[in-house]
Design a protein around this motif. Sequence first.
Motif, PDB file in Angstrom:
ATOM      1  N   ASP A 106     -44.001  34.715   0.703  1.00  0.00           N
ATOM      2  CA  ASP A 106     -43.514  33.362   0.944  1.00  0.00           C
ATOM      3  C   ASP A 106     -42.537  33.379   2.114  1.00  0.00           C
ATOM      4  O   ASP A 106     -41.571  34.147   2.105  1.00  0.00           O
ATOM      5  N   ALA A 107     -42.785  32.533   3.104  1.00  0.00           N
ATOM      6  CA  ALA A 107     -41.906  32.408   4.260  1.00  0.00           C
ATOM      7  C   ALA A 107     -40.969  31.224   4.066  1.00  0.00           C
ATOM      8  O   ALA A 107     -41.362  30.185   3.543  1.00  0.00           O
ATOM      9  N   SER A 108     -39.725  31.368   4.485  1.00  0.00           N
ATOM     10  CA  SER A 108     -38.718  30.317   4.326  1.00  0.00           C
ATOM     11  C   SER A 108     -37.765  30.361   5.511  1.00  0.00           C
ATOM     12  O   SER A 108     -37.730  31.333   6.278  1.00  0.00           O
ATOM     13  N   VAL A 109     -36.977  29.307   5.671  1.00  0.00           N
ATOM     14  CA  VAL A 109     -35.896  29.301   6.654  1.00  0.00           C
ATOM     15  C   VAL A 109     -34.654  28.744   5.982  1.00  0.00           C
ATOM     16  O   VAL A 109     -34.721  27.801   5.194  1.00  0.00           O
ATOM     17  N   ILE A 110     -33.508  29.348   6.277  1.00  0.00           N
ATOM     18  CA  ILE A 110     -32.227  28.922   5.726  1.00  0.00           C
ATOM     19  C   ILE A 110     -31.376  28.404   6.880  1.00  0.00           C
ATOM     20  O   ILE A 110     -31.220  29.083   7.896  1.00  0.00           O
ATOM     21  N   ALA A 111     -30.848  27.185   6.727  1.00  0.00           N
ATOM     22  CA  ALA A 111     -29.997  26.569   7.753  1.00  0.00           C
ATOM     23  C   ALA A 111     -28.528  26.737   7.370  1.00  0.00           C
ATOM     24  O   ALA A 111     -28.158  26.530   6.208  1.00  0.00           O
ATOM     25  N   TYR A 112     -27.710  27.113   8.359  1.00  0.00           N
ATOM     26  CA  TYR A 112     -26.287  27.368   8.116  1.00  0.00           C
ATOM     27  C   TYR A 112     -25.415  26.533   9.045  1.00  0.00           C
ATOM     28  O   TYR A 112     -25.841  26.145  10.145  1.00  0.00           O
TER      29      TYR A 112
END
Length: 415
Positions: free
Chosen positions: A272-278
């Motif tokens: 599973d690919a994801s992106v986390i925004a900070y």
Amino acid sequence: MTPGSNLPLNAVRVAVDVTAPVRLDVSGLLLAANGKVRSDDDFVFYNQPSGPGVTHSAAAGGGDTITVDTAAVPDGIEKIVVTASPDAPGATFAGTEPTGTVRNADDGSVLATFTPPQLGPETALVVVEIYRRNGAWKVRAVGQGYANGLAGIATDFGVSVEEPAAPAAAPQAPPAPPAPQAPPATAGQWGPPAGAPAPVAPPAAAPPAPAAPAAAAAPAPGSGKINLDKGRVSLQKNQTVSLVKGGSPLLSSVKMGLGWEPAFRGKSIDLDASVIAYGPDRKKVDNCFFGKLTILGGAIQHSGDNLTGEGAGDDEAITVHLGGLPPEVTGLVFVVNSFTGQKFSDVAKAYCRLLDAQSGEELVRFDLTHAEPRTGVMMAKLIRQFSGEWEMTALGEFVDSRTVRGMVKPAAKAL
């Protein structure tokens, strides 16, 4: 049990196991009196394994379990529906007989079983529901099938998983942010990015410079940074490229394609690919993954689980409208996880590549050249600079985490 039948529950904590001859994705949705979730937090599944009084877990012997603590379910929730869908992309329930087993979660005793009959082209299924009736809890066998997968079920019950409009309709921000303050243009939001102060030579894989104006053929004196002027950039671990072309920051829509292949023939790999925004304080703003396809007002969009993205080999893709990101988002970390527990030592040719979302042109590529027997990897990060441009850095750092939630802290440290 038979479809439509119901039984009273004599246990406070009940577990619903859903098993089949094939791998299933099992979920639980907490529904209010209107038959809808109150928010996406009421959707419990492998990438969001806990909700109010409801948890998801993977059973050791195969199959998934949704556990309901009826004493902890909020008053506004009338029922919990347990759903299942085949894990393999495009698979249906034809020839498959899933079974839901309702147990006392404390002593393991079986309270009821249900096998939905005569399944065929359905790609998702509501198996059973745990519901309130006159102050008591009961279980009902449902067996309702859906032709449009888990996303169809989730949408039917009010979860925001529908894919948004195409990138062409994406919001665009003003072309340039406010002028930089005291920090130099080479400094990122959390200090200098990897390799920023020292010159970084273009890697061997980068194509020779095309015929272009002399000013675009070489970096500005003293900067030493790779940019996009020479065409596609191939990064090595910890190298950084500035998303600048022709002297202007790239603020259009880009797509991060992530792909992988099994290391051994015939051995399937489900990642599973994801992106986390900070934000600038390294605090998570939001994350985008299979269970939450759109965040930040559509500025980031996920292609969905196990879909082939643009170009050969991409397994999942995440589109980022750089100009539409809110100012509080200053860093993005792209991660890949193996919820089923398969290690990245069983994965070959994992990579990420940044494309122009409209033209499909590949801008930056990073091929993972080594693997570790762990369940998570941070592939790359994008960091907004004080000057307004974005920089992409190849990471290739492995961690032990099967979900995007477990990546939030290590990814913050990598910024």
